[in-house]
Design a protein around this motif. Sequence first.
Motif, PDB file in Angstrom:
ATOM      1  N   ILE A 184      71.109 -21.863  36.156  1.00  0.00           N
ATOM      2  CA  ILE A 184      71.586 -23.115  35.585  1.00  0.00           C
ATOM      3  C   ILE A 184      70.489 -24.180  35.577  1.00  0.00           C
ATOM      4  O   ILE A 184      69.663 -24.253  36.493  1.00  0.00           O
ATOM      5  CB  ILE A 184      72.822 -23.640  36.355  1.00  0.00           C
ATOM      6  CG1 ILE A 184      73.371 -24.907  35.689  1.00  0.00           C
ATOM      7  CG2 ILE A 184      72.502 -23.839  37.815  1.00  0.00           C
ATOM      8  CD1 ILE A 184      74.669 -25.406  36.304  1.00  0.00           C
ATOM      9  N   GLU A 185      70.497 -24.993  34.530  1.00  0.00           N
ATOM     10  CA  GLU A 185      69.603 -26.154  34.452  1.00  0.00           C
ATOM     11  C   GLU A 185      70.470 -27.390  34.674  1.00  0.00           C
ATOM     12  O   GLU A 185      71.429 -27.621  33.932  1.00  0.00           O
ATOM     13  CB  GLU A 185      68.927 -26.207  33.079  1.00  0.00           C
ATOM     14  CG  GLU A 185      67.973 -27.372  32.944  1.00  0.00           C
ATOM     15  CD  GLU A 185      67.223 -27.335  31.626  1.00  0.00           C
ATOM     16  OE1 GLU A 185      66.273 -26.534  31.522  1.00  0.00           O
ATOM     17  OE2 GLU A 185      67.610 -28.089  30.718  1.00  0.00           O
ATOM     18  N   PHE A 186      70.141 -28.167  35.707  1.00  0.00           N
ATOM     19  CA  PHE A 186      70.935 -29.328  36.093  1.00  0.00           C
ATOM     20  C   PHE A 186      70.110 -30.595  35.901  1.00  0.00           C
ATOM     21  O   PHE A 186      69.020 -30.715  36.454  1.00  0.00           O
ATOM     22  CB  PHE A 186      71.381 -29.212  37.556  1.00  0.00           C
ATOM     23  CG  PHE A 186      72.283 -30.323  37.978  1.00  0.00           C
ATOM     24  CD1 PHE A 186      73.652 -30.213  37.785  1.00  0.00           C
ATOM     25  CD2 PHE A 186      71.776 -31.473  38.545  1.00  0.00           C
ATOM     26  CE1 PHE A 186      74.497 -31.256  38.155  1.00  0.00           C
ATOM     27  CE2 PHE A 186      72.607 -32.507  38.918  1.00  0.00           C
ATOM     28  CZ  PHE A 186      73.974 -32.404  38.732  1.00  0.00           C
ATOM     29  N   LYS A 236      62.961 -34.905  36.196  1.00  0.00           N
ATOM     30  CA  LYS A 236      62.914 -33.484  35.844  1.00  0.00           C
ATOM     31  C   LYS A 236      64.211 -32.786  36.229  1.00  0.00           C
ATOM     32  O   LYS A 236      64.803 -33.091  37.261  1.00  0.00           O
ATOM     33  CB  LYS A 236      61.757 -32.796  36.567  1.00  0.00           C
ATOM     34  CG  LYS A 236      60.399 -33.240  36.101  1.00  0.00           C
ATOM     35  CD  LYS A 236      59.322 -32.478  36.837  1.00  0.00           C
ATOM     36  CE  LYS A 236      57.951 -32.907  36.351  1.00  0.00           C
ATOM     37  NZ  LYS A 236      56.878 -32.187  37.043  1.00  0.00           N
ATOM     38  N   PRO A 237      64.627 -31.809  35.418  1.00  0.00           N
ATOM     39  CA  PRO A 237      65.837 -31.064  35.778  1.00  0.00           C
ATOM     40  C   PRO A 237      65.598 -30.163  36.977  1.00  0.00           C
ATOM     41  O   PRO A 237      64.473 -29.762  37.260  1.00  0.00           O
ATOM     42  CB  PRO A 237      66.128 -30.229  34.526  1.00  0.00           C
ATOM     43  CG  PRO A 237      64.814 -30.082  33.843  1.00  0.00           C
ATOM     44  CD  PRO A 237      64.045 -31.343  34.158  1.00  0.00           C
ATOM     45  N   LYS A 238      66.670 -29.868  37.673  1.00  0.00           N
ATOM     46  CA  LYS A 238      66.656 -28.904  38.767  1.00  0.00           C
ATOM     47  C   LYS A 238      67.138 -27.574  38.200  1.00  0.00           C
ATOM     48  O   LYS A 238      67.990 -27.537  37.314  1.00  0.00           O
ATOM     49  CB  LYS A 238      67.579 -29.341  39.905  1.00  0.00           C
ATOM     50  CG  LYS A 238      67.235 -30.684  40.522  1.00  0.00           C
ATOM     51  CD  LYS A 238      66.022 -30.581  41.377  1.00  0.00           C
ATOM     52  CE  LYS A 238      65.775 -31.906  42.106  1.00  0.00           C
ATOM     53  NZ  LYS A 238      64.546 -31.864  42.866  1.00  0.00           N
ATOM     54  N   HIS A 239      66.599 -26.477  38.728  1.00  0.00           N
ATOM     55  CA  HIS A 239      66.954 -25.155  38.241  1.00  0.00           C
ATOM     56  C   HIS A 239      67.513 -24.300  39.372  1.00  0.00           C
ATOM     57  O   HIS A 239      66.989 -24.326  40.483  1.00  0.00           O
ATOM     58  CB  HIS A 239      65.727 -24.456  37.639  1.00  0.00           C
ATOM     59  CG  HIS A 239      65.209 -25.148  36.427  1.00  0.00           C
ATOM     60  ND1 HIS A 239      65.688 -24.900  35.171  1.00  0.00           N
ATOM     61  CD2 HIS A 239      64.269 -26.113  36.286  1.00  0.00           C
ATOM     62  CE1 HIS A 239      65.066 -25.663  34.296  1.00  0.00           C
ATOM     63  NE2 HIS A 239      64.193 -26.410  34.956  1.00  0.00           N
ATOM     64  N   ILE A 267      75.684 -22.951  32.208  1.00  0.00           N
ATOM     65  CA  ILE A 267      74.240 -22.736  32.105  1.00  0.00           C
ATOM     66  C   ILE A 267      73.461 -24.043  32.001  1.00  0.00           C
ATOM     67  O   ILE A 267      72.258 -24.067  32.215  1.00  0.00           O
ATOM     68  CB  ILE A 267      73.890 -21.818  30.914  1.00  0.00           C
ATOM     69  CG1 ILE A 267      74.418 -22.391  29.605  1.00  0.00           C
ATOM     70  CG2 ILE A 267      74.402 -20.415  31.162  1.00  0.00           C
ATOM     71  CD1 ILE A 267      73.976 -21.635  28.359  1.00  0.00           C
ATOM     72  N   HIS A 268      74.167 -25.132  31.685  1.00  0.00           N
ATOM     73  CA  HIS A 268      73.502 -26.433  31.533  1.00  0.00           C
ATOM     74  C   HIS A 268      74.506 -27.506  31.941  1.00  0.00           C
ATOM     75  O   HIS A 268      75.651 -27.497  31.494  1.00  0.00           O
ATOM     76  CB  HIS A 268      73.082 -26.634  30.078  1.00  0.00           C
ATOM     77  CG  HIS A 268      72.309 -27.884  29.850  1.00  0.00           C
ATOM     78  ND1 HIS A 268      70.941 -27.895  29.815  1.00  0.00           N
ATOM     79  CD2 HIS A 268      72.700 -29.158  29.654  1.00  0.00           C
ATOM     80  CE1 HIS A 268      70.523 -29.131  29.596  1.00  0.00           C
ATOM     81  NE2 HIS A 268      71.576 -29.907  29.500  1.00  0.00           N
ATOM     82  N   GLY A 280      66.284 -30.498  52.382  1.00  0.00           N
ATOM     83  CA  GLY A 280      65.015 -29.881  52.019  1.00  0.00           C
ATOM     84  C   GLY A 280      64.864 -29.543  50.536  1.00  0.00           C
ATOM     85  O   GLY A 280      63.978 -28.779  50.177  1.00  0.00           O
ATOM     86  N   PHE A 281      65.691 -30.146  49.686  1.00  0.00           N
ATOM     87  CA  PHE A 281      65.592 -29.899  48.248  1.00  0.00           C
ATOM     88  C   PHE A 281      64.646 -30.852  47.541  1.00  0.00           C
ATOM     89  O   PHE A 281      64.393 -30.696  46.357  1.00  0.00           O
ATOM     90  CB  PHE A 281      66.964 -29.971  47.578  1.00  0.00           C
ATOM     91  CG  PHE A 281      67.822 -28.767  47.830  1.00  0.00           C
ATOM     92  CD1 PHE A 281      67.440 -27.512  47.388  1.00  0.00           C
ATOM     93  CD2 PHE A 281      69.028 -28.883  48.497  1.00  0.00           C
ATOM     94  CE1 PHE A 281      68.227 -26.399  47.615  1.00  0.00           C
ATOM     95  CE2 PHE A 281      69.825 -27.786  48.729  1.00  0.00           C
ATOM     96  CZ  PHE A 281      69.431 -26.539  48.288  1.00  0.00           C
ATOM     97  N   ALA A 282      64.136 -31.856  48.238  1.00  0.00           N
ATOM     98  CA  ALA A 282      63.251 -32.836  47.585  1.00  0.00           C
ATOM     99  C   ALA A 282      61.795 -32.531  47.890  1.00  0.00           C
ATOM    100  O   ALA A 282      61.451 -31.927  48.843  1.00  0.00           O
ATOM    101  CB  ALA A 282      63.587 -34.245  48.059  1.00  0.00           C
TER     102      ALA A 282
END
Length: 129
Positions: free
Chosen positions: A29-31, A38-41, A100-101, A127-129
Amino acid sequence: MTDSRLEQWHQVVFQRDQELLRQLLAENIEFHSPTVWKPKHGRDVAQFILMNVIDIFQGFEYHRQWVDGNEMALEFSATIDGKSIKGIDLIRWDDNGQIIHFEVMVRPLNGLQKLFDEMNARVVAAGFA
């Protein structure tokens, strides 16, 4: 006519169904968050963000909802720490019933700032940043 994907999405949001959310999110998925450029994947980060946003939003409700094939636009309102927000979730599904988006837009700026502050602390701690 009710779309079963929309019913499942409402179950995720209003019953905080984390297992169903995981099933609905495509692995790649593209978030798109309203607070970062920027998008997160990926499923893990999208699931983390969405479950935390559901936790942060108070008095959340959907208003208008549009479904066109695999595309959805869902208008919502909520409060964050006393700040009222309005927003739109743009969701694209694949033919297998997975998201998916996912793109979120939020206004006004002071509500968006509150969302950023709350989410940033949680994203950094995880820890996602």
